[in-house]
Scaffold this motif. Structure first.
Motif, PDB file in Angstrom:
ATOM      1  N   ALA A  76       0.809  -1.218   0.000  1.00 12.72           N
ATOM      2  CA  ALA A  76       0.000   0.000   0.000  1.00 12.72           C
ATOM      3  C   ALA A  76       0.844   1.271   0.000  1.00 12.72           C
ATOM      4  CB  ALA A  76      -0.952   0.001   1.194  1.00 12.72           C
ATOM      5  N   GLU A  77       1.930   1.265   0.758  1.00  9.33           N
ATOM      6  CA  GLU A  77       2.696   2.497   0.937  1.00  9.33           C
ATOM      7  C   GLU A  77       3.393   2.969  -0.339  1.00  9.33           C
ATOM      8  OE1 GLU A  77       6.853   0.538   2.687  1.00  9.33           O
ATOM      9  OE2 GLU A  77       5.563   1.763   3.979  1.00  9.33           O
ATOM     10  N   ILE A  78       3.598   2.082  -1.313  1.00  8.00           N
ATOM     11  CA  ILE A  78       4.251   2.527  -2.544  1.00  8.00           C
ATOM     12  C   ILE A  78       3.248   2.746  -3.677  1.00  8.00           C
ATOM     13  CG2 ILE A  78       6.363   1.290  -1.911  1.00  8.00           C
ATOM     14  CD1 ILE A  78       5.699  -0.605  -4.312  1.00  8.00           C
ATOM     15  N   LEU A  79       1.942   2.669  -3.368  1.00  8.71           N
ATOM     16  CA  LEU A  79       0.909   2.820  -4.401  1.00  8.71           C
ATOM     17  C   LEU A  79      -0.064   3.948  -4.039  1.00  8.71           C
ATOM     18  CD1 LEU A  79       0.245  -0.975  -4.965  1.00  8.71           C
ATOM     19  CD2 LEU A  79       1.343   0.581  -6.589  1.00  8.71           C
ATOM     20  N   PRO A  80       0.440   5.182  -3.927  1.00 10.70           N
ATOM     21  CA  PRO A  80      -0.434   6.294  -3.508  1.00 10.70           C
ATOM     22  C   PRO A  80      -1.557   6.567  -4.500  1.00 10.70           C
ATOM     23  CG  PRO A  80       1.701   7.105  -4.288  1.00 10.70           C
ATOM     24  CD  PRO A  80       1.833   5.623  -4.146  1.00 10.70           C
ATOM     25  N   GLU A  81      -1.306   6.404  -5.802  1.00 10.82           N
ATOM     26  CA  GLU A  81      -2.360   6.676  -6.785  1.00 10.82           C
ATOM     27  C   GLU A  81      -3.507   5.674  -6.645  1.00 10.82           C
ATOM     28  OE1 GLU A  81      -3.116   6.553 -11.612  1.00 10.82           O
ATOM     29  OE2 GLU A  81      -1.084   6.960 -10.886  1.00 10.82           O
ATOM     30  N   LEU A  82      -3.153   4.400  -6.465  1.00 12.23           N
ATOM     31  CA  LEU A  82      -4.196   3.384  -6.305  1.00 12.23           C
ATOM     32  C   LEU A  82      -4.961   3.604  -5.004  1.00 12.23           C
ATOM     33  CD1 LEU A  82      -5.607   0.842  -7.250  1.00 12.23           C
ATOM     34  CD2 LEU A  82      -3.780  -0.511  -6.189  1.00 12.23           C
ATOM     35  N   GLN A  83      -4.258   3.974  -3.950  1.00 15.56           N
ATOM     36  CA  GLN A  83      -4.931   4.238  -2.682  1.00 15.56           C
ATOM     37  C   GLN A  83      -5.950   5.360  -2.823  1.00 15.56           C
ATOM     38  OE1 GLN A  83      -2.349   5.070   0.618  1.00 15.56           O
ATOM     39  NE2 GLN A  83      -4.017   5.398   2.054  1.00 15.56           N
ATOM     40  N   GLN A  84      -5.552   6.447  -3.468  1.00 15.70           N
ATOM     41  CA  GLN A  84      -6.472   7.568  -3.633  1.00 15.70           C
ATOM     42  C   GLN A  84      -7.667   7.171  -4.480  1.00 15.70           C
ATOM     43  OE1 GLN A  84      -6.207  10.694  -2.069  1.00 15.70           O
ATOM     44  NE2 GLN A  84      -8.339  10.653  -2.760  1.00 15.70           N
ATOM     45  N   ALA A  85      -7.425   6.365  -5.510  1.00 13.12           N
ATOM     46  CA  ALA A  85      -8.522   5.928  -6.371  1.00 13.12           C
ATOM     47  C   ALA A  85      -9.515   5.053  -5.603  1.00 13.12           C
ATOM     48  CB  ALA A  85      -7.966   5.164  -7.575  1.00 13.12           C
ATOM     49  N   ILE A  86      -9.010   4.198  -4.718  1.00 13.78           N
ATOM     50  CA  ILE A  86      -9.883   3.350  -3.905  1.00 13.78           C
ATOM     51  C   ILE A  86     -10.695   4.185  -2.924  1.00 13.78           C
ATOM     52  CG2 ILE A  86      -9.858   1.658  -2.024  1.00 13.78           C
ATOM     53  CD1 ILE A  86      -9.640   0.321  -4.689  1.00 13.78           C
ATOM     54  N   VAL A  87     -10.043   5.149  -2.300  1.00 14.97           N
ATOM     55  CA  VAL A  87     -10.755   6.039  -1.370  1.00 14.97           C
ATOM     56  C   VAL A  87     -11.849   6.803  -2.108  1.00 14.97           C
ATOM     57  CG1 VAL A  87     -10.520   8.066   0.117  1.00 14.97           C
ATOM     58  CG2 VAL A  87      -8.811   6.242   0.218  1.00 14.97           C
ATOM     59  N   ASP A  88     -11.520   7.319  -3.286  1.00 16.41           N
ATOM     60  CA  ASP A  88     -12.515   8.052  -4.072  1.00 16.41           C
ATOM     61  C   ASP A  88     -13.671   7.142  -4.481  1.00 16.41           C
ATOM     62  OD1 ASP A  88     -10.913  10.269  -3.878  1.00 16.41           O
ATOM     63  OD2 ASP A  88     -10.046  10.061  -5.883  1.00 16.41           O
ATOM     64  N   LEU A  89     -13.363   5.887  -4.785  1.00 18.45           N
ATOM     65  CA  LEU A  89     -14.389   4.945  -5.224  1.00 18.45           C
ATOM     66  C   LEU A  89     -15.314   4.527  -4.085  1.00 18.45           C
ATOM     67  CD1 LEU A  89     -15.539   2.886  -7.350  1.00 18.45           C
ATOM     68  CD2 LEU A  89     -13.838   1.272  -6.449  1.00 18.45           C
ATOM     69  N   LEU A  90     -14.730   4.231  -2.920  1.00 17.96           N
ATOM     70  CA  LEU A  90     -15.506   3.608  -1.858  1.00 17.96           C
ATOM     71  C   LEU A  90     -15.996   4.567  -0.779  1.00 17.96           C
ATOM     72  CD1 LEU A  90     -13.353   0.369  -1.418  1.00 17.96           C
ATOM     73  CD2 LEU A  90     -15.578   0.566  -2.545  1.00 17.96           C
ATOM     74  N   GLY A  91     -15.277   5.670  -0.569  1.00 13.44           N
ATOM     75  CA  GLY A  91     -15.709   6.579   0.493  1.00 13.44           C
ATOM     76  C   GLY A  91     -15.684   5.893   1.839  1.00 13.44           C
ATOM     77  N   GLU A  92     -16.864   5.724   2.456  1.00 16.93           N
ATOM     78  CA  GLU A  92     -16.946   5.069   3.760  1.00 16.93           C
ATOM     79  C   GLU A  92     -17.323   3.594   3.630  1.00 16.93           C
ATOM     80  OE1 GLU A  92     -19.632   7.284   6.172  1.00 16.93           O
ATOM     81  OE2 GLU A  92     -18.332   9.053   6.287  1.00 16.93           O
ATOM     82  N   ARG A  93     -17.448   3.098   2.407  1.00 15.13           N
ATOM     83  CA  ARG A  93     -17.802   1.693   2.197  1.00 15.13           C
ATOM     84  C   ARG A  93     -16.575   0.806   2.441  1.00 15.13           C
ATOM     85  NH1 ARG A  93     -21.283   0.991  -3.216  1.00 15.13           N
ATOM     86  NH2 ARG A  93     -21.993  -0.854  -2.052  1.00 15.13           N
ATOM     87  N   THR A  94     -16.788  -0.496   2.537  1.00 15.45           N
ATOM     88  CA  THR A  94     -15.708  -1.449   2.741  1.00 15.45           C
ATOM     89  C   THR A  94     -15.742  -2.486   1.626  1.00 15.45           C
ATOM     90  OG1 THR A  94     -17.093  -2.824   4.188  1.00 15.45           O
ATOM     91  CG2 THR A  94     -15.748  -1.133   5.237  1.00 15.45           C
ATOM     92  N   ALA A  95     -14.553  -2.934   1.209  1.00 13.98           N
ATOM     93  CA  ALA A  95     -14.512  -3.888   0.101  1.00 13.98           C
ATOM     94  C   ALA A  95     -13.169  -4.592   0.038  1.00 13.98           C
ATOM     95  CB  ALA A  95     -14.791  -3.185  -1.225  1.00 13.98           C
ATOM     96  N   ILE A  96     -13.180  -5.769  -0.608  1.00 15.20           N
ATOM     97  CA  ILE A  96     -11.962  -6.482  -1.015  1.00 15.20           C
ATOM     98  C   ILE A  96     -12.122  -6.787  -2.503  1.00 15.20           C
ATOM     99  CG2 ILE A  96     -10.492  -8.500  -0.722  1.00 15.20           C
ATOM    100  CD1 ILE A  96     -11.513  -8.758   2.126  1.00 15.20           C
ATOM    101  N   ILE A  97     -11.191  -6.277  -3.297  1.00 14.44           N
ATOM    102  CA  ILE A  97     -11.262  -6.408  -4.746  1.00 14.44           C
ATOM    103  C   ILE A  97     -10.015  -7.129  -5.247  1.00 14.44           C
ATOM    104  CG2 ILE A  97     -11.495  -5.182  -6.939  1.00 14.44           C
ATOM    105  CD1 ILE A  97     -12.621  -2.796  -5.362  1.00 14.44           C
ATOM    106  N   ASP A  98     -10.221  -8.149  -6.051  1.00 13.77           N
ATOM    107  CA  ASP A  98      -9.115  -8.900  -6.646  1.00 13.77           C
ATOM    108  C   ASP A  98      -8.871  -8.378  -8.058  1.00 13.77           C
ATOM    109  OD1 ASP A  98      -7.153 -10.754  -7.168  1.00 13.77           O
ATOM    110  OD2 ASP A  98      -8.465 -12.513  -7.063  1.00 13.77           O
ATOM    111  N   GLY A  99      -7.599  -8.235  -8.428  1.00 14.03           N
ATOM    112  CA  GLY A  99      -7.307  -7.724  -9.762  1.00 14.03           C
ATOM    113  C   GLY A  99      -5.837  -7.813 -10.099  1.00 14.03           C
TER     114      GLY A  99
END
Length: 331
Positions: A76-99
């Motif tokens: 997680a710590e080396i993927l800031p763009e993906l982290q921000q995209a997940i936060v923007d996508l989910l907000g306060e929701r919770t999820a586990i996504i495989d990809g």
């Protein structure tokens, strides 16, 4: 096993066994895997087999995790763009996504994936990833407090499609085709294998659960190969692109990623002809060194635009067959 965000799990893969769950022949995958699914009254789905880095992404409404396939390391710590995209996508929701995460570059406004060895910094790197990325989501294991792993794949897919209904540049939905006949299977597999960034096709029973032991007899993979008979005349290794310059020898010894130089039989059927680049080697190709962005390359004298290793043809990196010595500058 209870699935919840923050608790790493083994990403699901096809069971082992060529000719049963791993294929390189189109007719064989249809006969041995798809036909039995159809004959049992189910149907299959086909997706591109991305040639990237498998990640299972977790978000609990506050914390973000990105676990790798091999040792379930959190990147997680080396993927800031993906982290921000997940936060923007989910907000306060919770999820586990495989990809699958692809690294690339932008060419004429389009994302073009780089070769997989260049993506290994996602697995072992220490610096934040600044390259353009795409996270190609293909399964949803958990959503808003509910474990979805026992749901049939087609239901998990429907929920994933709904979750990703709003376009995102960073997180994309892996395309998929439904297969209910042999004719559809042939078309779908060829379609999946032709995708940019794909090395073949993933074929899955649409009613399959997401098994938590890491292997499934309800999934299969097809790799499209073009093969030639050749002879190995040289061997080297690839070490991570962000290896500390003072520790490259250790990284080289410990690397498990090999590269080869090969030769093929010439027109006479007897003489071995090396497969070599048509580009002439320069002194710059033969001196291994690490250059940093904004600093002068000690060999070429030019200012580097990015951090990178250069000089991968350095003779120290290669063990060659005695009949085929290393090329020198001008060769």
């Amino acid at each position: 096993m209870q699935v919840r965000p923050g608790k790493a799990i083994k990403p699901l893969k096809p069971a082992e066994g060529y000719g049963h769950y791993e294929f390189d022949d189109l007719d064989q995958v249809i006969a041995n895997f798809i036909k039995p699914i159809l004959e049992e009254g189910s149907y299959a789905v086909v997706e591109p087999k991305w040639d990237g880095v498998r990640l299972v992404v977790h978000y609990d409404g506050e914390d973000f995790y990105a676990f790798t396939e091999d040792r379930q390391r959190d990147r997680a710590e080396i993927l800031p763009e993906l982290q921000q995209a997940i936060v923007d996508l989910l907000g306060e929701r919770t999820a586990i996504i495989d990809g699958e995460l692809l690294l690339g570059r932008i060419v004429d406004g389009q994302f073009k994936p780089v070769m997989r060895p260049d993506m290994m910094k996602v697995v072992v790197g220490k610096e934040p990833i600044t390259d353009p990325i795409r996270f190609c989501a293909f399964d949803l294991l958990y959503l808003d407090g509910e474990d979805l792993t026992d749901y049939p794949l087609h239901e998990r897919r429907a929920k994933l499609e709904q979750l990703l209904s709003h376009p995102s540049e960073t997180i994309v939905l892996t395309p998929q085709k439904v297969v209910r006949s042999v004719e559809e299977a042939t078309e779908a597999i060829e379609w999946a294998a032709s995708y940019i960034g794909s090395e073949g096709a993933m074929i899955k029973d649409a009613n399959s659960a997401y098994e938590l032991d890491g292997r499934s007899t309800n999934w299969a993979k097809y790799k499209r190969w073009k093969s030639i008979k050749c002879f190995i005349i040289g061997i080297s290794k690839v070490f991570p692109p962000n290896t500390d310059p003072d520790n490259w020898k250790q990284a080289f010894r410990e690397s498990q990623t090999y590269i080869f130089r090969c030769a093929v039989l010439g027109p006479d059927g007897k003489t071995l002809v090396p497969i070599e680049s048509k580009r002439l080697l320069t002194p710059s190709d033969l001196k291994l060194r690490y250059v940093r962005a904004g600093e002068e390359d000690p060999v070429t004298g030019k200012v580097a635009s990015k951090n990178e290793w250069r000089g991968r043809d350095d003779h120290r990196l290669w063990t060659m067959d005695a009949r085929f010595p290393n090329r020198d500058a001008g060769e």
